[in-house]
Design an enzyme around this catalytic site. Structure first.
Site, PDB file in Angstrom:
ATOM      1  N   SER A 159      39.252  40.750  40.582  1.00  0.00           N
ATOM      2  CA  SER A 159      40.378  39.837  40.455  1.00  0.00           C
ATOM      3  C   SER A 159      39.800  38.417  40.545  1.00  0.00           C
ATOM      4  O   SER A 159      38.581  38.260  40.540  1.00  0.00           O
ATOM      5  CB  SER A 159      41.329  40.187  41.586  1.00  0.00           C
ATOM      6  OG  SER A 159      42.228  39.201  41.761  1.00  0.00           O
ATOM      7  N   GLU A 164      43.650  41.093  28.342  1.00  0.00           N
ATOM      8  CA  GLU A 164      45.010  41.064  28.892  1.00  0.00           C
ATOM      9  C   GLU A 164      45.988  41.566  27.844  1.00  0.00           C
ATOM     10  O   GLU A 164      45.968  41.112  26.706  1.00  0.00           O
ATOM     11  CB  GLU A 164      45.328  39.606  29.271  1.00  0.00           C
ATOM     12  CG  GLU A 164      46.485  39.447  30.200  1.00  0.00           C
ATOM     13  CD  GLU A 164      46.094  39.588  31.673  1.00  0.00           C
ATOM     14  OE1 GLU A 164      44.959  40.024  31.969  1.00  0.00           O
ATOM     15  OE2 GLU A 164      46.950  39.289  32.516  1.00  0.00           O
ATOM     16  N   ASP A 190      52.669  47.930   3.100  1.00  0.00           N
ATOM     17  CA  ASP A 190      53.347  49.215   3.197  1.00  0.00           C
ATOM     18  C   ASP A 190      52.960  50.167   2.082  1.00  0.00           C
ATOM     19  O   ASP A 190      52.784  51.364   2.314  1.00  0.00           O
ATOM     20  CB  ASP A 190      54.855  48.968   3.141  1.00  0.00           C
ATOM     21  CG  ASP A 190      55.528  49.697   4.262  1.00  0.00           C
ATOM     22  OD1 ASP A 190      54.931  49.714   5.351  1.00  0.00           O
ATOM     23  OD2 ASP A 190      56.615  50.251   4.021  1.00  0.00           O
ATOM     24  N   LYS A 219      44.954  31.251  31.496  1.00  0.00           N
ATOM     25  CA  LYS A 219      45.149  32.472  32.289  1.00  0.00           C
ATOM     26  C   LYS A 219      46.434  33.142  31.822  1.00  0.00           C
ATOM     27  O   LYS A 219      47.535  32.723  32.157  1.00  0.00           O
ATOM     28  CB  LYS A 219      45.229  32.145  33.775  1.00  0.00           C
ATOM     29  CG  LYS A 219      45.289  33.393  34.627  1.00  0.00           C
ATOM     30  CD  LYS A 219      45.126  33.059  36.093  1.00  0.00           C
ATOM     31  CE  LYS A 219      44.999  34.308  36.938  1.00  0.00           C
ATOM     32  NZ  LYS A 219      46.117  35.220  36.820  1.00  0.00           N
ATOM     33  N   LYS A 244      45.730  27.682  39.431  1.00  0.00           N
ATOM     34  CA  LYS A 244      47.084  28.129  39.126  1.00  0.00           C
ATOM     35  C   LYS A 244      48.054  26.966  38.993  1.00  0.00           C
ATOM     36  O   LYS A 244      47.947  25.969  39.710  1.00  0.00           O
ATOM     37  CB  LYS A 244      47.604  29.043  40.253  1.00  0.00           C
ATOM     38  CG  LYS A 244      46.794  30.306  40.458  1.00  0.00           C
ATOM     39  CD  LYS A 244      47.018  31.340  39.389  1.00  0.00           C
ATOM     40  CE  LYS A 244      48.285  32.120  39.603  1.00  0.00           C
ATOM     41  NZ  LYS A 244      48.165  33.186  40.603  1.00  0.00           N
ATOM     42  N   GLU A 283      39.486  28.830  30.070  1.00  0.00           N
ATOM     43  CA  GLU A 283      40.345  29.733  29.283  1.00  0.00           C
ATOM     44  C   GLU A 283      41.752  29.704  29.865  1.00  0.00           C
ATOM     45  O   GLU A 283      41.916  29.527  31.064  1.00  0.00           O
ATOM     46  CB  GLU A 283      39.822  31.184  29.396  1.00  0.00           C
ATOM     47  CG  GLU A 283      38.410  31.360  28.945  1.00  0.00           C
ATOM     48  CD  GLU A 283      37.876  32.777  29.222  1.00  0.00           C
ATOM     49  OE1 GLU A 283      38.662  33.650  29.644  1.00  0.00           O
ATOM     50  OE2 GLU A 283      36.678  32.989  29.009  1.00  0.00           O
ATOM     51  N   LYS A 298      35.158  29.706  34.164  1.00  0.00           N
ATOM     52  CA  LYS A 298      34.058  30.645  34.379  1.00  0.00           C
ATOM     53  C   LYS A 298      32.730  29.928  34.178  1.00  0.00           C
ATOM     54  O   LYS A 298      32.591  29.179  33.206  1.00  0.00           O
ATOM     55  CB  LYS A 298      34.151  31.801  33.373  1.00  0.00           C
ATOM     56  CG  LYS A 298      35.433  32.587  33.497  1.00  0.00           C
ATOM     57  CD  LYS A 298      35.550  33.660  32.440  1.00  0.00           C
ATOM     58  CE  LYS A 298      36.893  34.372  32.596  1.00  0.00           C
ATOM     59  NZ  LYS A 298      37.171  35.297  31.506  1.00  0.00           N
TER      60      LYS A 298
HETATM   61  S1  IVH Z   1      38.652  37.107  34.047  1.00  0.00           S
HETATM   62  C1  IVH Z   1      35.890  38.741  36.789  1.00  0.00           C
HETATM   63  N1  IVH Z   1      40.003  35.683  32.302  1.00  0.00           N
HETATM   64  O1  IVH Z   1      44.030  37.335  35.794  1.00  0.00           O
HETATM   65  C2  IVH Z   1      37.035  37.994  36.298  1.00  0.00           C
HETATM   66  N2  IVH Z   1      41.229  37.065  33.799  1.00  0.00           N
HETATM   67  O2  IVH Z   1      43.955  36.998  38.671  1.00  0.00           O
HETATM   68  C3  IVH Z   1      38.249  38.798  36.125  1.00  0.00           C
HETATM   69  N3  IVH Z   1      43.637  37.021  33.489  1.00  0.00           N
HETATM   70  O3  IVH Z   1      43.018  40.605  36.551  1.00  0.00           O
HETATM   71  C4  IVH Z   1      39.192  38.363  35.149  1.00  0.00           C
HETATM   72  N4  IVH Z   1      43.646  35.613  31.799  1.00  0.00           N
HETATM   73  O4  IVH Z   1      44.466  40.231  34.442  1.00  0.00           O
HETATM   74  C5  IVH Z   1      40.078  36.572  33.323  1.00  0.00           C
HETATM   75  N5  IVH Z   1      41.065  34.394  30.720  1.00  0.00           N
HETATM   76  C6  IVH Z   1      41.136  35.270  31.702  1.00  0.00           C
HETATM   77  C7  IVH Z   1      42.366  35.781  32.171  1.00  0.00           C
HETATM   78  C8  IVH Z   1      42.358  36.684  33.228  1.00  0.00           C
HETATM   79  C9  IVH Z   1      44.396  36.346  32.591  1.00  0.00           C
HETATM   80  C10 IVH Z   1      44.171  37.915  34.520  1.00  0.00           C
HETATM   81  C11 IVH Z   1      43.472  39.250  34.614  1.00  0.00           C
HETATM   82  C12 IVH Z   1      42.922  39.318  35.997  1.00  0.00           C
HETATM   83  C13 IVH Z   1      43.803  38.350  36.725  1.00  0.00           C
HETATM   84  C14 IVH Z   1      43.109  37.829  37.962  1.00  0.00           C
END
Ligand code: IVH
Length: 659
Positions: free
Chosen positions: A81, A172, A36, A114, A313, A112, A289
């Site tokens: 998506s 995100e 601060d 989600k 999921k 990763e 990925k």
């Molecule tokens: S990759 C081309 N990585 O999940 C790939 N998405 O269901 C697009 N999300 O719209 C996204 N964690 O908002 C990716 N490690 C992650 C993620 C992630 C959360 C969300 C993201 C996306 C949605 C798709």
């Protein structure tokens, strides 16, 4: 360099470094008080020498004025998506397919968490944050830069001596669990409404015009991808991408792993599932990925999701509760849906009091009764649903649900909704025929079907509450005008279940006449991009009902004319802003006309706008357009543009280029 300037520069660097330690690495070097006092020092220096302040100073994260409206902007590349899998078998199939596609016996995946928040795209030019955009429809989102700047884990400038000239980062936005609890405690203490879940709180904050709201919520970011990088070495793998992002100062997940085969992937999923509760952030699954970027490129994407990634999921959360009542709801387009009124229950991050029963057939099949104990399921944003009845807990007095024979009130309500939808802006656009007037017309049986609108007499309108002869004339004129409509508007206006504006447009563009669409098959509908099996069936069912065909025939008999002039121009991609007042048309009419020839309209002038339509007394938008060198189309030229309706994209381009 001037001494003061140097000092300011150093102090900024130091403060950003501490921000980074605190908000990105969660590892502060100094106490809050020490931070601060450094911050105050910078504020003082900047006050003394205002010319040294620029928008990338840490003192400028908050303090912007509220926006008047959001601007929507095109993404540099579409925000896709993810496809979903829900069990190991489905995942293994995905894995197998991936190997087949790139013709290899083994494939590295990057795992990763989600995160359960909102996707955002951050654009950096020459190392400075220039834009933050929400996902929107994937192609175009809302500019929320003013809010993103208040998020301390988003760097305003990259920590790199040679940053890429262009960098687009995907990540995100979310709120950590502990922060969310604290936020709700604060809301309670201030007698304000608490948030149902952190996702809503984050989404609400990001969609505020006033950046102070976002600044007051503990939003954070986790970055998971590079969508574009120019004039810099490109990452070779997903693992590389995250490493590079980290080196630029972004926050990335610490819970990622490189996985060599499908078993490792499944183990990783199970590990994270077990760890889920103890993580500091909410997740709803795991993302896998393909690690090698060259392989990702090889695999490409289908429709809205890449083939090289998948979301595995976690199962949706379920809970047991009681059915208190079964009601019937009238949807936006007039469809009837049974809903269960539940004993309130906390499930999937929210308290649920209603659950959809989808339709009467489903209700009968599941034999759901008032008084039953049922399993309800809620996942993320999805509407809660009743999964099944626990028959062993059924009270003896529970009776089978019967669809009421007479639905007089509901039937009227349903018709009112249908007609309101039919006359709404995006459908037939009958100006002046508001919801209350429609309700009266239906209740007094002047309107029993859509076509009755076209046969309304002035005497009948004059009998309605508070409607004078002038308004009646106006409405009659609007009705007469609406008789000339487009195929897109008509299809949208019919209120077919699942057919919104976009789907209606696609349908209209694919089937160029009512006759063809009437005989369309489910397979033909499915071939249209973005139309899935469920909606295809719904379209097919709608056109299979005699009552609906009769309604269409009545409309044509009553004088409806379907214009198809812009058909085939669905790919036109121009954006304009309309400003000022016009002699010959209302602004809304101009917007409508432009939209109909495929030109989109935005509210604010920005670089992505192709031209400005300028009437009298235009104000600041004209200035801004001139500043950006955007083409201005004045009133007298406008007709020239609209006349080109029948010709299409090329002619609009030629017009804009002044040919
Ligand atoms: S990759 C081309 N990585 O999940 C790939 N998405 O269901 C697009 N999300 O719209 C996204 N964690 O908002 C990716 N490690 C992650 C993620 C992630 C959360 C969300 C993201 C996306 C949605 C798709």
């Amino acid at each position: 360099m001037d001494e003061k300037k140097k000092q300011v520069k150093l102090l900024r660097k130091e403060l950003e470094m501490h921000n980074y330690q605190y908000y990105v690495l969660d590892n502060p070097f100094i106490s809050d008080d020490e931070f601060d006092s450094l911050y105050q020092k910078l504020i003082q220096l900047e006050l003394d020498a205002p010319s040294l302040v620029d928008k990338y100073s840490p003192t400028q994260r908050v303090g912007g004025e509220p926006l008047a409206a959001f601007t929507s902007v095109d993404h540099l590349s579409p925000m896709l998506s993810l496809g979903n899998v829900f069990n190991s078998e489905q995942f293994i199939n995905f894995h197998k397919r991936a190997k087949q596609t790139i013709n290899t016996s083994s494939i590295d995946f990057f795992g990763e968490p989600k995160l359960d928040g909102l996707a955002i795209s951050l654009v950096y030019e020459d190392g400075s944050l220039v834009r933050a955009v929400t996902r929107g429809n994937g192609k175009r989102g809302e500019d929320v830069t003013h809010n993103a700047r208040t998020i301390k884990s988003i760097p305003l400038t990259l920590t790199s001596l040679a940053p890429p000239t262009l960098l687009e980062v995907r990540g995100e936005i979310y709120i950590e669990k502990a922060q969310f609890d604290r936020l709700n405690q604060r809301q309670k203490a201030e007698n304000k409404k608490t948030f149902v879940n952190s996702r809503n709180a984050a989404a609400g904050a990001l969609r505020q015009l006033d950046p102070k709201v976002a600044a007051s919520r503990p939003l954070t970011i986790c970055c998971y991808g590079i969508a574009r990088i120019e004039n810099h070495a490109s990452p070779v793998t997903q693992e590389d991408s995250l490493r590079l992002l980290k080196s630029f100062g972004f926050r990335v997940s610490e819970d990622t792993v490189l996985l060599k085969n499908e078993n490792e992937c499944i183990l990783y999923f199970e590990e994270l599932a077990a760890k889920r509760q103890s993580l500091t952030y909410d997740i709803d699954g795991v993302v896998f990925k393909v690690n090698q970027i060259s392989n990702q490129q090889l695999m490409g994407a289908v429709a809205k999701a890449p083939r090289w990634a998948v979301a595995f999921k976690f199962p949706a959360e379920e809970a047991i509760t009681l059915i208190r009542a079964i009601d019937i709801q009238v949807g936006r387009t007039g469809a009837l849906t049974p809903v269960a009124r539940l004993e309130p229950i906390f499930v999937g991050g929210a308290t649920v009091t209603n659950a959809t029963l989808h339709n009467f057939e489903e209700l009968a099949r599941k034999d759901i009764r008032v008084g039953d104990s049922v399993v309800v399921r809620r996942a993320g944003d999805v509407i809660p649903e009743v999964v099944k009845v626990l028959f062993e807990l059924r009270p003896p007095e529970a009776v089978r649900y019967e669809v009421p024979n007479e639905l007089p009130d509901i039937a009227i309500e349903q018709l009112i909704k249908k007609v309101i939808h039919f006359v709404s802006k995006k459908a037939l656009d009958i100006d002046g025929l508001g919801d209350k007037l429609v309700a009266q017309l239906v209740k007094q049986k002047h309107v029993v079907g859509f076509s009755d609108l076209f046969n309304l007499k002035k005497e009948c309108l004059l009998l309605l509450d508070r409607l004078g002869p002038k308004s009646a004339d106006k409405i009659l004129l609007a009705i007469a005008t609406s008789k000339h409509t487009t195929f897109r508007r008509l299809i949208y206006g019919m209120g077919i279940l699942g057919v919104g504006e976009e789907t209606a447009a696609r349908l209209a563009d694919s089937f160029d006449s009512l006759e063809k669409i009437k005989s369309g098959t489910i397979e033909e509908f499915e071939k249209i991009p973005d139309i899935g099996t469920v909606v295809s069936r719904s379209i097919f069912d709608w056109f299979s009902k005699d009552g609906n065909i009769e309604e269409l025939d009545n409309l044509l008999t009553a004088g409806l004319v379907i214009e198809n002039s812009y058909n085939g121009q669905k790919t036109i991609d121009f954006v304009c802003v309309v400003t000022g007042s016009f002699d010959s048309m209302k602004r809304s009419e101009i917007v409508r006309n432009l939209n109909e020839i495929g030109i989109r309209t935005a509210n604010a002038v920005s670089k992505s706008v192709d031209f400005l339509v300028c009437g009298d007394s235009p104000g600041s938008k004209l200035e801004k357009a001139n500043e950006l060198g955007i083409k201005i189309v004045y009133q007298d030229e406008l007709m020239g543009l609209l006349d080109k309706k029948a010709i299409g994209e090329k002619s609009i381009k030629a017009f804009l280029e002044g040919k």
